[in-house]
Structures are given as structure tokens and as C-alpha cells.
Design a protein around this motif. Sequence first.
Motif, short mmCIF file in Angstrom:
data_model
loop_
_atom_site.label_atom_id
_atom_site.label_comp_id
_atom_site.label_asym_id
_atom_site.label_seq_id
_atom_site.Cartn_x
_atom_site.Cartn_y
_atom_site.Cartn_z
N GLU A 152 0.83 -1.20 0.00
CA GLU A 152 0.00 0.00 0.00
C GLU A 152 0.87 1.26 0.00
N GLY A 153 1.97 1.23 0.76
CA GLY A 153 2.88 2.36 0.76
C GLY A 153 3.49 2.61 -0.60
N MET A 154 3.82 1.54 -1.32
CA MET A 154 4.35 1.69 -2.66
C MET A 154 3.31 2.28 -3.61
N LEU A 155 2.04 1.85 -3.47
CA LEU A 155 0.98 2.42 -4.31
C LEU A 155 0.82 3.91 -4.04
N ARG A 156 0.90 4.32 -2.76
CA ARG A 156 0.79 5.74 -2.45
C ARG A 156 1.94 6.53 -3.05
N ALA A 157 3.14 5.96 -2.99
CA ALA A 157 4.30 6.65 -3.58
C ALA A 157 4.13 6.77 -5.09
N ALA A 159 -8.51 -2.37 -0.37
CA ALA A 159 -7.19 -2.88 -0.71
C ALA A 159 -7.24 -4.39 -0.92
N GLY A 160 -6.71 -4.86 -2.04
CA GLY A 160 -6.67 -6.28 -2.31
C GLY A 160 -5.41 -6.93 -1.75
N PRO A 161 -5.37 -8.26 -1.74
CA PRO A 161 -6.41 -9.15 -2.29
C PRO A 161 -7.67 -9.16 -1.42
#
Length: 302
Positions: free
Chosen positions: A45-50, A150-152
Amino acid sequence: MNAAAAGGGAPGPWGPPPAARPGGDPGALERALREVAPERYEAYEGMLRALAEGQVWMLLWHGSAGSPDAQYGNMDVSGHGYAPAVTSPEQLASSGWARGHEVISGQEIAASLYRTRWGLWLNPHAPGGGVGIPWADLRRIAAGLDRLPAGPLHLSEPQVQAPQFYGLLEHQALEVRAVRALRRAWVRPAVGEPYLAIGLELYDTSPPAVEAVRALMQRAIAVAPEGLAVSTVAMGDEYDPVAMWMRANARPFFDREAAGRPPVAPYPAQAYPPQASYPYGTQPPPAGPGWPQQPWPGYPGR
């Protein structure tokens, strides 16, 4: 894909080009990528935000940035399509990519790719093969990460006992002309609390119809069991994973036509065929002879 349509030197359909966007830590995405590992959903999730706040260097198989004939590269991993990208000029140099590239914001590329169910693969030349972001997660970036689960996702029939809630929904749905059918699912996201999803299949999606359905849901939620989180899902959304699951697995608990009530809308509801499953989260590294891979035909476009 025609890369010029998704970014480049001129403002795209989702806002100004990356250079015009204020703020953003240029190293945040690479730091976040180093934390990603299987089952580490918070790190993912942190990578998606970045990515949502940053930008990437898209690898062009054909053409140059801003040219009408520009096409992104094309990777196939386990039957799913991805467009390759790198996360910095340094990564671009180390990849050995000798063709063109295009710098574009994470928001823009996410909005462009997910609509044709294409994912984004970051740093495929890196040890381990980089990180793949499926189209379902790109959709979350485009819409807002906090707005979609947030998946899965773990989806099942609801076990919660809420007879008053369901009874009020069924009774009042008969009075709301736009409602054709209602379905339900219990959703447990990878990050966040589980909730009850109500799938809305509508004859009419005009503003008055949507407002009438919204009021119906508000009245029903007022009698839902205390502490029960409830969300609605448009069954007409072909990209929503919960709607996809309900179309394939959940029988309606309210069906106007099955109850012998004739359609009341000026046009019939759209038929929604079952959808295939889709990946979520970090994908395995691509198989093959290494980087660069065999020539790609290019992302085919929208």
C-alpha cells in the motif's frame, strides 16, 4: 497504446504533465519498492501511495515521447498484460533500454492503463524481476486509494444477521423505480475492516434515479445492526472486483422481475456476463531469457 494520448509534453486529460505538478519526493517510490515483499500488504500500500504521488519513466517500444506513433512496451506475465516502466533516470540507465521513453505521473498512467485491464511493471530489469502492479490496483490509484478496498479481497456470502435491514431494503426497493435487483457480499480487504457490500443493479442512472437510490440506502442503513459497515457497489461497473464477484456468485435477494413486477424504466437493464478473476498485489518475476526480453509488439491502445 498511443503514448501521446496519456502524457508527454502537453497537458493530458487528467491534468498537467508531471513537470508541472508541485511537490513529491523523487526517491519515495524507489524506497517504497525496496520494502515490498509477498504478504507485506502495508508495504505494498505504501508503494501504491508513492506511485500515486510520483512519476515513472515509461519504456517506448516505438516512437518518441509526444509523437503520434509512440507506443509503450508490452509484457505478458501469467496471461496478464503489463506495460514496463522504470522509476528514475538511474534505473533507466541501468536497464540498458536503448529506445525512447516518456516521463508521466503515476496518476496519469494508472488512469490510462486500467481501462483496458493493463497493469504496470516497475523496473523489470532489477534483480528478482521488479514489481508488477495489476490493473485493479491502478484503478484504485486513479480513483483514490482511500475510496476503494485494498486487495487481495476475500469475498463470500454474508453471515451477518440483519433481517430488519434486508427487509426494509426489499420493501422500499419496490417503490424506487430505478432498482432492478439487489445483491450482497461480505468483503474482507487485505488492509482495513470487513464490510457488507450491497450491489445495485439499476434500470436508470440519471441523477434523479441515483438520488432516489441513495435516499433508499440511507433509510435502510439507519436500521442496520450497530457497528456494521455497509457500502454500495454499482453492478454496472465493469471494473469493480466486488461487482464482478457478485455477478458470478451471488443471487439477487431482491429481483423486481423475478417477483413478477414488470420493468418500470424506459429501457431494459444491461446484461452483465460473468467476469474472469484478476490478480492483485505483487506478481512473480517475469519468466524468460532476461532483460531486455524478446521484441514486444507494443501496448495495443485503448
